[in-house]
Design a protein around this motif. Structure first.
Motif, PDB file in Angstrom:
ATOM      1  N   LYS A 110      19.853 -65.285 -31.978  1.00  0.00           N
ATOM      2  CA  LYS A 110      20.813 -66.639 -31.868  1.00  0.00           C
ATOM      3  C   LYS A 110      21.574 -66.599 -30.917  1.00  0.00           C
ATOM      4  N   LEU A 111      22.668 -65.030 -31.215  1.00  0.00           N
ATOM      5  CA  LEU A 111      23.288 -64.531 -29.460  1.00  0.00           C
ATOM      6  C   LEU A 111      22.738 -64.606 -28.412  1.00  0.00           C
ATOM      7  N   GLN A 112      21.398 -64.398 -28.740  1.00  0.00           N
ATOM      8  CA  GLN A 112      20.306 -63.463 -27.165  1.00  0.00           C
ATOM      9  C   GLN A 112      20.371 -64.669 -26.720  1.00  0.00           C
ATOM     10  N   ALA A 113      20.139 -65.820 -27.621  1.00  0.00           N
ATOM     11  CA  ALA A 113      19.479 -67.219 -27.089  1.00  0.00           C
ATOM     12  C   ALA A 113      20.987 -68.113 -26.547  1.00  0.00           C
ATOM     13  N   LYS A 114      21.097 -67.549 -27.016  1.00  0.00           N
ATOM     14  CA  LYS A 114      22.940 -68.541 -26.631  1.00  0.00           C
ATOM     15  C   LYS A 114      23.223 -68.031 -25.037  1.00  0.00           C
ATOM     16  N   MET A 157      29.167 -62.110 -24.272  1.00  0.00           N
ATOM     17  CA  MET A 157      28.253 -61.466 -25.375  1.00  0.00           C
ATOM     18  C   MET A 157      28.354 -60.282 -26.159  1.00  0.00           C
ATOM     19  N   VAL A 158      29.161 -59.356 -24.869  1.00  0.00           N
ATOM     20  CA  VAL A 158      29.190 -57.984 -25.816  1.00  0.00           C
ATOM     21  C   VAL A 158      30.111 -58.220 -27.365  1.00  0.00           C
ATOM     22  N   GLN A 159      31.106 -58.578 -26.938  1.00  0.00           N
ATOM     23  CA  GLN A 159      32.480 -59.083 -28.257  1.00  0.00           C
ATOM     24  C   GLN A 159      31.635 -59.616 -28.524  1.00  0.00           C
ATOM     25  N   GLU A 160      31.034 -60.558 -28.504  1.00  0.00           N
ATOM     26  CA  GLU A 160      30.208 -61.047 -29.761  1.00  0.00           C
ATOM     27  C   GLU A 160      29.469 -60.743 -30.676  1.00  0.00           C
ATOM     28  N   GLN A 161      29.042 -58.987 -29.935  1.00  0.00           N
ATOM     29  CA  GLN A 161      27.815 -58.918 -31.210  1.00  0.00           C
ATOM     30  C   GLN A 161      28.592 -57.145 -31.287  1.00  0.00           C
ATOM     31  N   GLN A 162      29.689 -57.149 -30.565  1.00  0.00           N
ATOM     32  CA  GLN A 162      30.458 -55.875 -31.777  1.00  0.00           C
ATOM     33  C   GLN A 162      31.906 -56.607 -32.548  1.00  0.00           C
ATOM     34  N   ALA A 163      31.408 -58.412 -32.126  1.00  0.00           N
ATOM     35  CA  ALA A 163      32.806 -58.677 -34.124  1.00  0.00           C
ATOM     36  C   ALA A 163      31.682 -58.893 -35.045  1.00  0.00           C
ATOM     37  N   LEU A 164      30.340 -59.015 -34.223  1.00  0.00           N
ATOM     38  CA  LEU A 164      28.940 -59.036 -35.858  1.00  0.00           C
ATOM     39  C   LEU A 164      28.769 -57.397 -35.973  1.00  0.00           C
ATOM     40  N   PRO A 220      16.030 -57.121 -31.754  1.00  0.00           N
ATOM     41  CA  PRO A 220      16.014 -56.311 -30.577  1.00  0.00           C
ATOM     42  C   PRO A 220      15.944 -55.129 -31.146  1.00  0.00           C
ATOM     43  N   PHE A 221      16.683 -54.266 -32.786  1.00  0.00           N
ATOM     44  CA  PHE A 221      16.771 -53.973 -33.435  1.00  0.00           C
ATOM     45  C   PHE A 221      15.441 -52.347 -33.676  1.00  0.00           C
ATOM     46  N   MET A 222      14.409 -53.392 -33.133  1.00  0.00           N
ATOM     47  CA  MET A 222      12.906 -53.094 -32.939  1.00  0.00           C
ATOM     48  C   MET A 222      12.718 -52.164 -32.039  1.00  0.00           C
TER      49      MET A 222
END
Length: 324
Positions: A78-82, A95-102, A217-219
């Motif tokens: 969802k974050l990548q689509a955003k 995007m990096v900040q939101e990923q780190q928050a996740l 993306p982890f894959m």
């Protein structure tokens, strides 16, 4: 730089050399030949068993982190689509900040799958240092860590199937007299080391990842590790002493077996391994994983009652009056 590395590795060198010494003394005490390559090989293998046993809590933490990474895959997509198509610096930073928050929310990070490898690396480099310097130390009559000069001489002169444990594939190729025993043993050990590492990673990807994780993306990170790590160690293996190849192969086989047991008995929810486990449990009359037997029986009874209510009742034929 070398002095800095020496300072870091010195404590690990003493620990590794002391454990090698302790196991060597143990096997010698029970009657094994002190100068035999079998005795030193067993000492290296038992060093692996000890280190990997101590690393079991780290492995458990790795499993939990990997499952947390798989659980957040829908949020990452969802974050990548955003932020898809947004290439400006501010969007990338957001995007990096939101990923780190996740990652913080799920208490994991992308490097969690490498945790046991990272923890084990100082011991690996310490062992490499001990075994790689054995020949020079033997010639100089000096000790390494807890291993005395006599132990170093004993190890340097020991061999397995005719291949000295302190010799390397590259070393014998560059020497004037090529030792074919070293080449054969080294090639076999390198192939075993890389194959066990490959199948460990492949087992994780094919058996213990949910459908969500397989599409995330982890894959891509897992696919890269599947081929890159065995390749790196395979190329580096030509410069590893036979003793180090024995250590790393034994460690990889431990990882393969340990992971097989975990995947078989405690698989990731939604994975192929969980479906196989539930099939085995169903064959034994047990409920699926995570479902209590009482709840499964209640659900089965409710389904049976619902099916019974839905059945059509066959109409009873009334007896006709006889004609007078």
């Amino acid at each position: 730089m070398n002095n800095f590395l020496d300072t870091i590795l010195t404590p690990f060198t003493y620990v590794v050399s002391w454990v090698l010494w302790a196991f060597h003394e143990l096997f010698t005490t029970i009657g094994m030949n002190a100068d035999s390559g079998v005795t030193w090989t067993l000492s290296i293998i038992f060093l692996v068993l000890l280190i990997r046993t101590l690393l079991i809590p780290v492995f458990v933490k790795q499993i939990k982190s990997q499952r947390a990474m798989q659980a957040l895959q829908p949020d990452l997509r969802k974050l990548q689509a955003k932020y898809k198509g947004k290439t400006d610096q501010m969007s990338r930073q957001a995007m990096v900040q939101e990923q780190q928050a996740l990652f913080k929310k799920h208490k994991t990070n992308p490097l969690s799958s490498c945790l046991p490898l990272l923890v084990q690396m100082p011991f690996f480099f310490a062992l490499f240092r001990v075994l790689n310097e054995a020949s020079r130390a033997s010639d100089d009559g000096r000790s390494i860590g807890a291993l005395s000069a006599e132990h170093i001489r004993s190890f340097d002169q020991s061999s397995i199937l005719g291949a000295p444990l302190s010799e390397t594939f590259l070393g014998t190729i560059n020497s004037g007299a090529v030792n074919w025993a070293v080449i054969i043993v080294a090639v076999v050990m390198i192939l075993a080391m890389t194959a066990s590492q490959f199948f460990t990673q492949r087992q994780l990807m094919t058996k213990n990842m949910s459908a969500e994780a397989l599409q995330g993306p982890f894959m891509q990170q897992q696919k890269m590790m599947l081929y890159i790590l065995p390749l790196v160690f395979g190329i580096g293996g030509i410069n590893f002493p036979i003793g180090v190849l024995i250590y790393w192969t034994a460690s990889n086989l431990w990882t393969l077996g340990q992971q097989f047991w975990v995947i078989r008995n405690n698989p990731t929810p939604g994975s192929e391994a969980e479906r196989e486990l539930n099939a085995r449990r169903a064959a034994k009359g047990l409920p699926p994983v995570g479902v209590k037997k009482e709840d499964a029986e209640a659900a089965e009874q409710a389904a049976a009652e619902q099916a019974a209510k839905g059945q059509r009742t066959q109409p009873q034929r009334k007896n006709r009056r006889k004609k007078k």
